[in-house]
Motif scaffolding. Structure first.
Motif, PDB file in Angstrom:
ATOM      1  N   ALA A   1      43.324  58.010  32.782  1.00  0.00           N
ATOM      2  CA  ALA A   1      44.516  57.889  31.761  1.00  0.00           C
ATOM      3  C   ALA A   1      45.764  58.324  32.709  1.00  0.00           C
ATOM      4  O   ALA A   1      45.646  59.333  33.019  1.00  0.00           O
ATOM      5  N   ASP A   2      46.730  57.597  32.346  1.00  0.00           N
ATOM      6  CA  ASP A   2      47.986  57.994  33.248  1.00  0.00           C
ATOM      7  C   ASP A   2      49.080  58.470  32.151  1.00  0.00           C
ATOM      8  O   ASP A   2      49.947  59.159  32.464  1.00  0.00           O
ATOM      9  N   ARG A   3      49.076  57.578  31.100  1.00  0.00           N
ATOM     10  CA  ARG A   3      50.112  58.070  29.933  1.00  0.00           C
ATOM     11  C   ARG A   3      49.518  58.389  28.571  1.00  0.00           C
ATOM     12  O   ARG A   3      48.320  58.268  28.328  1.00  0.00           O
TER      13      ARG A   3
ATOM     14  N   ALA B   1      54.039  62.548  26.084  1.00  0.00           N
ATOM     15  CA  ALA B   1      55.145  61.654  25.843  1.00  0.00           C
ATOM     16  C   ALA B   1      56.429  62.049  25.927  1.00  0.00           C
ATOM     17  O   ALA B   1      57.224  61.328  26.467  1.00  0.00           O
ATOM     18  N   ALA B   2      56.697  63.343  25.642  1.00  0.00           N
ATOM     19  CA  ALA B   2      57.990  63.873  25.895  1.00  0.00           C
ATOM     20  C   ALA B   2      58.312  64.007  27.216  1.00  0.00           C
ATOM     21  O   ALA B   2      59.502  63.958  27.872  1.00  0.00           O
TER      22      ALA B   2
ATOM     23  N   GLU C   1      61.298  62.293  29.629  1.00  0.00           N
ATOM     24  CA  GLU C   1      62.216  63.124  30.384  1.00  0.00           C
ATOM     25  C   GLU C   1      62.226  62.534  31.575  1.00  0.00           C
ATOM     26  O   GLU C   1      63.271  62.540  32.520  1.00  0.00           O
ATOM     27  N   ALA C   2      61.156  62.192  32.224  1.00  0.00           N
ATOM     28  CA  ALA C   2      60.874  61.519  33.769  1.00  0.00           C
ATOM     29  C   ALA C   2      61.660  60.116  33.798  1.00  0.00           C
ATOM     30  O   ALA C   2      62.350  59.780  34.872  1.00  0.00           O
ATOM     31  N   ALA C   3      61.540  59.414  32.864  1.00  0.00           N
ATOM     32  CA  ALA C   3      62.055  58.181  32.576  1.00  0.00           C
ATOM     33  C   ALA C   3      63.582  58.311  32.769  1.00  0.00           C
ATOM     34  O   ALA C   3      64.350  57.582  33.231  1.00  0.00           O
TER      35      ALA C   3
END
Length: 413
Positions: A127-129, A395-396, A400-402
């Motif tokens: 799993a990545d996300r 997910a948060a 933030e990375a995006a």
């Protein structure tokens, strides 16, 4: 007469002790509800089992026989959909040669996790996300996120975390039982009064990549620093409550509230849940066994057999004093009371020292769901505890990375 008086006094003392609450036997309906949930444990030390000679993750083992607690048949029996599989490195000297060896050790552990998935594609998926977990579970496979326990292998270069991120790491801790170059440990003398300058850089790198910062094992001062500096919520992947058991690894109510206010989550473990006094003979024997078979050494089949024989002999001669299911529930229910249902999850430290009487391995996990339902929590509440909260935090971190990536792109334009 003196003997009789002593016996009566001992019996009276035993009767005065609070009764050990038995783990509930899930009803058919409770078991069905458990199976409906997406269940993730945030701290699986099971990758240590993958290098045991002759040991297979797809065969059923017994904690009573080989001391392991997680394999595919027991995950199925316990309705565990997966979780975060730890790249754990026991802390050693901070000299350059030892740190390079730790880096290589951690990379080999990551490769072992990937090899497990590649060899058993019908049983596992990487799993990545955050969104991947539900899709993988719906396919009937077990969810494999990677995490780092002890960032020592990153050496003096926090950007090395990027390589581990590419391997699937989505949660990373800072320190373990000893203070290192990134943070003070909760169980060692402080050096940095929290996070070190390198630890602050590592935290920023976690935020940039989308890795959730894990402050289990780190000191309260390091947790304070992370709560103040992190742009994303913090997680404690396997911790307990000081109000229940005052141990340095556990956190107090003030920090529980601060963690919740920041949006973070505490994942309750099954190790530091009650004060237990083992016999000094048992401790000495286990220490001697550890000296002979250090945890960072890969054993041959003969050495593994020798280790197990000696460990069983120790257990027979000086039985372990164990906590019970109700002790885990006391920590879980206290955290829920103080932090709230949106900020508590489960990370029992399987294969890393976890497990109590009545909760011996992952096959026993439906008992936790039943106990939470008996305590008055709804199916929606239990779903948050089992996975909703940690996936919200992940997910948060992704968001933030995006955001930071978009800002960097805009700057380049």
């Amino acid at each position: 007469m003196r003997f009789l008086s002593l016996a009566i006094a001992q019996l009276a003392a035993l009767l005065a002790l609070p009764a050990m609450a038995d783990a509930p036997v899930p009803t058919k309906g409770e078991r069905a509800l458990h199976e409906r949930l997406l269940t993730l444990d945030t701290h699986l030390d099971t990758p240590a089992s993958l290098v045991l000679p002759g040991w297979s993750i797809v065969q059923r083992h017994s904690a009573a026989d080989d001391y392991t607690q997680v394999d595919v048949p027991r995950m199925v029996a316990g309705g565990l959909d997966g979780g975060f599989w730890a790249i754990y490195t026991p802390q050693g000297p901070l000299d350059p040669a030892s740190t390079r060896a730790a880096r290589d050790y951690a990379l080999r552990r990551a490769v072992a996790i990937h090899a497990m998935v590649a060899a058993n594609p019908q049983a596992f998926a990487l799993a990545d996300r955050a969104a991947d977990a539900a899709q993988i579970a719906a396919s009937g496979r077990r969810v494999v996120y990677l995490s780092i326990e002890n960032a020592w292998p990153l050496g003096d270069d926090p950007t090395l975390l990027q390589a581990f991120y590419a391997l699937g790491v989505r949660i990373s801790g800072f320190a373990h039982f000893k203070t290192n170059q990134f943070a003070d440990s909760s169980t060692d003398m402080p050096k940095w009064d929290g996070l070190s300058p390198a630890g602050v850089q590592l935290l920023a790198e976690m935020n940039r990549l989308g890795v959730v910062p894990d402050l289990s094992h780190s000191s309260d001062a390091a947790l304070d620093d992370a709560l103040r500096l992190s742009k994303t919520p913090i997680i404690l992947t396997h911790s307990g409550c000081k109000a229940v058991y005052d141990h340095p690894r556990n956190i107090d109510d003030a920090h529980l509230r601060a963690l919740a206010a920041q949006g973070g989550v505490i994942q309750i473990n099954s190790v530091y849940v009650k004060k237990l006094v083992q016999s000094p003979q048992r401790k000495a024997a286990l220490d001697a066994l550890e000296q002979r078979f250090p945890e960072d050494r890969v054993l041959s089949a003969a050495e593994r057999a020798d280790y197990l024989a000696q460990r069983h002999a120790i257990d027979r001669q000086w039985p372990e004093v164990r906590a019970g299911f109700d002790d885990v529930m006391a920590n879980l229910l206290h955290a829920l009371k103080v932090a709230g249902v949106d900020h508590v999850g489960i990370g029992l430290d399987w294969d890393g020292g976890g497990g109590v009487a009545g909760l011996d391995d992952v096959a026993d996990l439906p008992k936790l769901t039943a106990a939470l339902l008996h305590a008055g929590y709804s199916e929606a509440d239990v779903a948050k505890i089992w996975s909703g909260n940690v996936l919200r935090v992940l997910a948060a971190a992704e968001a933030e990375a995006a955001r930071e990536q978009a800002m960097a792109g805009a700057t380049l334009r």
